[in-house]
Write a protein that holds these residues in place. Sequence first.
Motif, PDB file in Angstrom:
ATOM      1  N   TYR A 172       0.830  -1.201   0.000  1.00  0.00           N
ATOM      2  CA  TYR A 172       0.000   0.000   0.000  1.00  0.00           C
ATOM      3  C   TYR A 172       0.868   1.256   0.000  1.00  0.00           C
ATOM      4  CZ  TYR A 172      -2.812   3.726   1.918  1.00  0.00           C
ATOM      5  OH  TYR A 172      -3.417   4.928   2.115  1.00  0.00           O
ATOM      6  N   LEU A 179       3.567   5.284  -7.508  1.00  0.00           N
ATOM      7  CA  LEU A 179       2.533   5.814  -8.407  1.00  0.00           C
ATOM      8  C   LEU A 179       2.502   7.334  -8.354  1.00  0.00           C
ATOM      9  CD1 LEU A 179      -0.277   3.208  -7.783  1.00  0.00           C
ATOM     10  CD2 LEU A 179       0.844   3.655  -9.937  1.00  0.00           C
ATOM     11  N   ALA A 183       2.822   9.723 -11.499  1.00  0.00           N
ATOM     12  CA  ALA A 183       1.790  10.685 -11.883  1.00  0.00           C
ATOM     13  C   ALA A 183       2.331  12.107 -11.777  1.00  0.00           C
ATOM     14  CB  ALA A 183       0.553  10.512 -11.006  1.00  0.00           C
ATOM     15  N   MET A 269       3.344   3.373 -19.597  1.00  0.00           N
ATOM     16  CA  MET A 269       2.478   2.610 -18.702  1.00  0.00           C
ATOM     17  C   MET A 269       3.039   1.205 -18.435  1.00  0.00           C
ATOM     18  SD  MET A 269      -0.165   3.204 -16.933  1.00  0.00           S
ATOM     19  CE  MET A 269      -1.072   2.149 -15.809  1.00  0.00           C
TER      20      MET A 269
ATOM     21  N   TRP B  80      -7.745  -1.459   0.331  1.00  0.00           N
ATOM     22  CA  TRP B  80      -7.637  -0.018   0.382  1.00  0.00           C
ATOM     23  C   TRP B  80      -6.726   0.473  -0.749  1.00  0.00           C
ATOM     24  CZ3 TRP B  80      -5.307   3.020   5.126  1.00  0.00           C
ATOM     25  CH2 TRP B  80      -5.558   4.372   4.949  1.00  0.00           C
ATOM     26  N   PHE B  81      -5.603  -0.219  -0.901  1.00  0.00           N
ATOM     27  CA  PHE B  81      -4.660   0.134  -1.969  1.00  0.00           C
ATOM     28  C   PHE B  81      -5.336   0.068  -3.331  1.00  0.00           C
ATOM     29  CE2 PHE B  81      -1.632  -1.570  -5.121  1.00  0.00           C
ATOM     30  CZ  PHE B  81      -0.849  -0.453  -5.262  1.00  0.00           C
ATOM     31  N   GLU B  84      -7.920   2.844  -3.711  1.00  0.00           N
ATOM     32  CA  GLU B  84      -7.389   4.190  -3.822  1.00  0.00           C
ATOM     33  C   GLU B  84      -6.855   4.457  -5.232  1.00  0.00           C
ATOM     34  OE1 GLU B  84      -5.271   5.549  -0.422  1.00  0.00           O
ATOM     35  OE2 GLU B  84      -4.014   6.866  -1.617  1.00  0.00           O
ATOM     36  N   TRP B  85      -6.215   3.458  -5.820  1.00  0.00           N
ATOM     37  CA  TRP B  85      -5.553   3.718  -7.110  1.00  0.00           C
ATOM     38  C   TRP B  85      -6.284   3.110  -8.302  1.00  0.00           C
ATOM     39  CZ3 TRP B  85      -1.837   7.233  -7.590  1.00  0.00           C
ATOM     40  CH2 TRP B  85      -1.114   7.596  -6.449  1.00  0.00           C
ATOM     41  N   PHE B  86      -7.059   2.060  -8.086  1.00  0.00           N
ATOM     42  CA  PHE B  86      -7.587   1.328  -9.245  1.00  0.00           C
ATOM     43  C   PHE B  86      -9.104   1.233  -9.296  1.00  0.00           C
ATOM     44  CE2 PHE B  86      -3.315  -0.205  -8.469  1.00  0.00           C
ATOM     45  CZ  PHE B  86      -2.752   0.044  -9.703  1.00  0.00           C
ATOM     46  N   VAL B 123      -7.067   2.517 -16.615  1.00  0.00           N
ATOM     47  CA  VAL B 123      -6.239   2.547 -15.405  1.00  0.00           C
ATOM     48  C   VAL B 123      -5.389   3.813 -15.380  1.00  0.00           C
ATOM     49  CG1 VAL B 123      -4.305   1.442 -14.262  1.00  0.00           C
ATOM     50  CG2 VAL B 123      -6.203   0.073 -15.064  1.00  0.00           C
ATOM     51  N   ILE B 127      -5.072   6.813 -12.595  1.00  0.00           N
ATOM     52  CA  ILE B 127      -3.867   7.030 -11.788  1.00  0.00           C
ATOM     53  C   ILE B 127      -3.460   8.499 -11.866  1.00  0.00           C
ATOM     54  CG2 ILE B 127      -1.387   6.591 -11.736  1.00  0.00           C
ATOM     55  CD1 ILE B 127      -1.928   3.724 -12.248  1.00  0.00           C
ATOM     56  N   LEU B 128      -3.619   9.073 -13.060  1.00  0.00           N
ATOM     57  CA  LEU B 128      -3.185  10.461 -13.238  1.00  0.00           C
ATOM     58  C   LEU B 128      -4.125  11.453 -12.557  1.00  0.00           C
ATOM     59  CD1 LEU B 128      -1.856  10.314 -16.857  1.00  0.00           C
ATOM     60  CD2 LEU B 128      -0.573  10.479 -14.760  1.00  0.00           C
ATOM     61  N   PHE B 130      -4.194  11.827  -9.596  1.00  0.00           N
ATOM     62  CA  PHE B 130      -3.334  12.381  -8.542  1.00  0.00           C
ATOM     63  C   PHE B 130      -2.840  13.770  -8.927  1.00  0.00           C
ATOM     64  CE2 PHE B 130       1.110  12.832  -7.040  1.00  0.00           C
ATOM     65  CZ  PHE B 130       0.859  12.969  -5.691  1.00  0.00           C
TER      66      PHE B 130
END
Lengths: 325, 279
Positions: A172, A179, A183, A269, B80-81, B84-86, B123, B127-128, B130
């Motif tokens: 996590y 990431l 980003a 990617m 959670w991971f 949050e991202w996927f 995906v 992700i972007l 963020f």
Amino acid sequence: MKTAELLAARQSQWNELDSVCAQLENDRWRRLNGTQVSRFAALYRSACADLALADAYQLPPNTIQYLHRLVGRAHNQLYRSRTFDFAAWTRLLLTDVPRRIFTDGCVQVAFAAFWGVFLISAYLAASPTLWPDYAEHALGHEQIQAMEDSFSEPIAGRNAKYNPLMASFYIYHNTGIGLKCFAGGLLVLPGILITVFNAAVLGASFGYMARPDVPAGVNFFHFVTAHGPFELTAIVLSAGAGLRLGLSWLRTDGLTRTDSLRKSANETMPVMGAAMVLFFLAALIEGFLSPSAAPYVIKAIVAIISSGLLMFYFVVLGFPRETEL
Amino acid sequence: MVRDASAASTKSLDSTIDVVTPENISFEYELAGPFRRIPAYFIDLAIRLVIWVVLLIAVSLSGMAVGGGELAIAIWLLCWFVMEWFYGGLLETYFNGQTFGKRMFGLRVLRTDGQPINGLQAVMRNILRFVDMMPLISLQEFEAGPLALPTCMFGLLAPMMNRRYQRLGDLVCGTMVVVEERRWAVAMARLDDAAIHRLAAELPGNLTVSHKLSRALATYVERRRYLSPLRRAEIAKHLGDILLPQLKLPTSVDHDGLLCALYVRTFVAPTAREATAHV
């Protein structure tokens, strides 16, 4: 034929297409059988033809708009999103990605930036004379204290039931950082900042722990050796991929900025995917092997093997080949 | 298809985008602006929060009941991971470009050429997200610890600067968000007044109506029943004043009736003779 007759003749087919679309939209798992599919396609094609001829038919604007929306919805049901193609991904990860990384200048820059800052920071933190308070400044008193506390005892293997917990925490936390590096790279500056900041903090911790007057140092290196190669390489990879993404809209090589971005997105990617695989492997090692009571030799061997694997991946698989295709 | 200038200008007003399908048909989508996408995002956020809380409760209950809570927490952390991202990326991949929030607001993610997106694009564009939150404002001044307030400036500014309202993630992946609405078919307006049909029969037999005029007629007559008689007269006057002399009709003819008669003639009645028979 006058419009009114035409509408009367076509309306029932449009209604049928509309109701099939509604069914497909409301129930994602619904599958049509063969005849239904061909009926749906036929209805869609005839609605397309009606729309194409709308001007010639002199359809009223309202009806044309209705047709636009109807064809749009049917189009989205006929052409659905494609899911992941795992076989293609394996091929991508084992052939394309290493070659791309081998020749990618951005990964090399990220490598140099990360390790440069890391080594400088480590040297400053380790040297007792050059800048004695550097570690305090970089890490903060509380964090140093926390680090010394957590590594104050020799690593003797903790209760094994915590291992999966910690492994998933590392996935996590560390993959999240990777990431973010990636980003943030899109805007160039945030990506570089996150990368350099992490390099400085990690370097300072390593350097401080290497000081001869810090007793916790031995245990610290006992802990970090095994998973270090994978984790640090993964950070460098994600930073490099992000940097490539960010530079693509600054240096476009003759493409428009959007096209250049899109092209580099397709290239980076998979590199980020490789970085995520490395983060996962590192987290597993960090969660299960690193805190265990296994002797230091085993952890060192794991570190050497993983470095060897990385070398194999980047150099042997990545070496540019003449016979492409 | 040749479009005249007026059609082009209403296009940019309506924020629609043309798409050419493999069937060689060009049709238009309505682009989704921020006022649909932000609520959809908040719905997704709320759903994630609910799942997060439910998982947390499940984890603590299972920890209390069976023991082995550490494994449950491990699974919770992994979930959670992923969430949050996927969350968005996986849903958009498997639900044809829609998350739950997008579905509620009738939105769908497509490639800019109108084709469906693939998993990688879904995906990546999520992700972007963020980056959209940046720049972050540190709250350390207010003793809030390491918390940072996302200003979302990039997320708000980037869509304003391009024609398709694309976020940075959309620009990178070549995707856009469109509105997918169900519209109800509009039938031809029903005009039962015999006077209108009589007038339609009296119009010159060789009368042809231009495309532009027929569009105007249809728009007017289909909306006519929502207008009061006075308003009808006011709107119909503009066209009626021009058309009456052209058609050599007496000025006493009602403007609204004239437009309806032209509508009947253009869209409904095949020829003057049949129209007479019909009446």
